[in-house]
Design an enzyme around this catalytic site. Structure first.
Site, PDB file in Angstrom:
ATOM      1  N   LYS A  77      71.647 -25.811  69.102  1.00 53.25           N
ATOM      2  CA  LYS A  77      70.995 -24.816  69.959  1.00 53.25           C
ATOM      3  C   LYS A  77      71.967 -23.662  70.182  1.00 53.25           C
ATOM      4  CE  LYS A  77      68.709 -24.389  74.494  1.00 53.25           C
ATOM      5  NZ  LYS A  77      68.171 -25.108  75.673  1.00 53.25           N
ATOM      6  N   SER A 157      63.185 -24.685  77.074  1.00 50.98           N
ATOM      7  CA  SER A 157      63.804 -23.620  76.304  1.00 50.98           C
ATOM      8  C   SER A 157      64.287 -24.051  74.923  1.00 50.98           C
ATOM      9  CB  SER A 157      64.995 -23.055  77.093  1.00 50.98           C
ATOM     10  OG  SER A 157      66.017 -24.038  77.211  1.00 50.98           O
ATOM     11  N   SER A 181      64.095 -28.534  79.794  1.00 49.83           N
ATOM     12  CA  SER A 181      64.217 -27.830  78.510  1.00 49.83           C
ATOM     13  C   SER A 181      64.526 -28.706  77.304  1.00 49.83           C
ATOM     14  CB  SER A 181      65.294 -26.743  78.605  1.00 49.83           C
ATOM     15  OG  SER A 181      64.807 -25.651  79.323  1.00 49.83           O
TER      16      SER A 181
END
Length: 489
Positions: A77, A157, A181
């Site tokens: 990420k 997210s 998330s």
């Protein structure tokens, strides 16, 4: 069967048995990533670095020096700093930022032999529930409703991480969870995601959103894969003052362990208005599966649950407004010129931050301002304490808690993007664990009528990821979820 279809565990076993090399495995993933660029899961591909890391991994294996993740290609990420590789938090303000250091979590993965395929898309500064706030554009969920070509959100997210795992573009991915998330995108994409206990994974080198809530964790294809990754990602780090100095067990040993005699709490407050019947049914299925596995089902109450979302959306933006003050255009990141210092600050931040980030900075600054601090921020902190106490009381009655992960299946891109409240409601089942610092895992347990995945969440006591993995293993076995997104990309 392509090498990319393997689970992380199967790939590690195959590498150990010399059935294929890390270079072959990595190359297969690089080709899959190139073919899937339309999903926009990766915002930066690092194929040369990946092949180099894979070749070094094969050399280590030949010398008998294989680590626990030796040769396994993973996605990162783009909130984790990677030394010499651009790290943006998917914002314009960090569009060209190249860190000179490696986050603790990723350095532990590389220490254990993993290979980096590239950086994954996310909501800007991890603020969002649909991956639509990214400066690099939204990620498209690899899943589609039956008979439809409509683009769906992978959740947020960590949308890039979840989509990449679901589409077999990596064997697993790092992610972060501030209010859901990791778990909500996992539920939307038919993958497994765990947010561990606060302090289990170091936050050093992870771009900060809300420091008292942020926690790193993995997204993976199976519960066992998630346990493998979390074992490598966890551990004490003196560079993070909130990192816990406690031993890390091998979490994989708890997957498949009997859950007979465990008490599983079912919180009545999680039956929210307008919850789809399919999610209620899945929850009941989960209860039945655990009963069959020998668990005792206990009704519990978490009375302050209804205040969790408003408290979260005060505490998180307050911390964000403080954390994001560092982006001033002076030391690193974007700088827009102005006639004086104040104008440089204003121009840089106006140009560099997206709308959702600005919204949260404004909310955060407002609730921390004189005259409103007591009315909002202090009150939210008191609610947070009450939520933690609710869980403390629940643990006297049960060993783990079972809930749905999200109030719906994946929704269409653009459907909620103009309605922040509707977007924030995605976190209704997940924020409580962040506020209380507890471990929470989402795993896929079924499909809705449109053929889209739905997830169940298992919440555990502080530092009791072991029980969470055992219960998740039992649910995974009973659910028998093997569905994959049909390849259209």
């Amino acid at each position: 069967m392509s090498l990319t279809n393997l689970t992380l565990k199967a790939a590690i076993d195959g590498l150990a048995a010399r059935e294929f090399t890390s270079v072959e495995l990595t190359r297969a993933h690089i080709e899959a990533i190139e073919a899937a660029r339309g999903l926009n899961a990766y915002i930066l591909e690092t194929p040369d670095k990946a092949i180099d890391m894979a070749a070094k991994s094969d050399a280590r294996r030949a010398l008998g020096e294989a680590g626990p993740l030796e040769g396994a290609p993973l996605g990162v990420k783009d909130l984790f700093c990677t030394n010499g590789v651009r790290t943006t938090a998917c914002s314009k303000i960090l569009e060209n930022f190249v860190p000179t250091y490696e986050s603790t979590v990723t350095s532990q993965l590389w220490r254990d032999g993993a290979v980096m395929l590239g950086k994954l898309n996310l909501d800007q500064f991890a603020m969002g529930s649909s991956n639509e706030t990214s400066y690099f554009g939204p990620v498209t969920n690899p899943w589609r409703a039956q008979g439809s070509t409509k683009a769906l959100t992978p959740g947020g997210s960590s949308g890039g991480s979840a989509a990449a795992v679901a589409a077999d573009l990596c064997l697993g991915a790092t992610a972060t969870d501030t209010g859901g998330s990791i778990r909500q995108p996992a539920a939307f994409t038919g993958t497994v995601g765990i947010k561990p206990t606060y302090g289990r994974c170091s936050r050093w080198g992870v771009v900060a959103f809300a420091s008292s809530l942020d926690q790193a964790g993995p997204i993976a294809k199976t519960v066992e894969d998630a346990a493998l990754l979390l074992t490598s990602m966890s551990g004490h780090d003196p560079k993070d003052s909130t990192s816990l100095d406690i031993p890390v067990p091998d979490f994989t040993q708890f997957v498949g362990k009997s859950v007979k005699g465990l008490k599983i709490g079912i919180p009545k407050e999680y039956r929210v208005d307008n919850m789809p019947a399919e999610i209620e049914k899945l929850w009941q299925d989960g209860i039945a599966w655990l009963k069959e596995a020998g668990c005792e089902i206990v009704d519990i109450s978490l009375p302050h649950t209804k205040y969790a979302l408003p408290a979260y959306y005060i505490v998180a933006p307050a911390e964000a407004s403080s954390n994001l003050a560092r982006y001033d255009g002076m030391r690193y990141g974007l700088r827009e010129e102005g006639a004086n210092l104040t104008e440089i600050y204003e121009n840089t931040r106006a140009s560099g931050f997206g709308d959702e980030v600005k919204r949260r900075i404004l909310i955060g600054t407002y609730v921390l301002s004189a005259g409103y601090y007591d009315a909002y921020y202090l009150k939210a902190l008191k609610v947070r304490r009450r939520i933690a106490e609710d869980f403390d009381n629940a643990w006297t009655q049960c060993d783990a808690i079972l809930t749905p992960t999200a109030p719906s299946a994946a929704f269409g891109l653009g459907e909620n993007s103009n309605d922040p409240i509707a977007m924030y409601l995605n976190d209704v089942f997940t924020v409580t664990t962040n506020l209380a610092g507890l471990p929470g895992l989402s795993l896929p347990a079924g499909l809705d009528a449109n053929g889209l995945p739905l997830g169940l969440q298992i919440i555990g006591k502080p530092l009791d990821e072991a029980t969470v993995f055992s219960v998740a293993g039992a649910v995974e076995k009973a659910a028998g979820f093997t569905a994959k997104a049909e390849k259209w990309w």
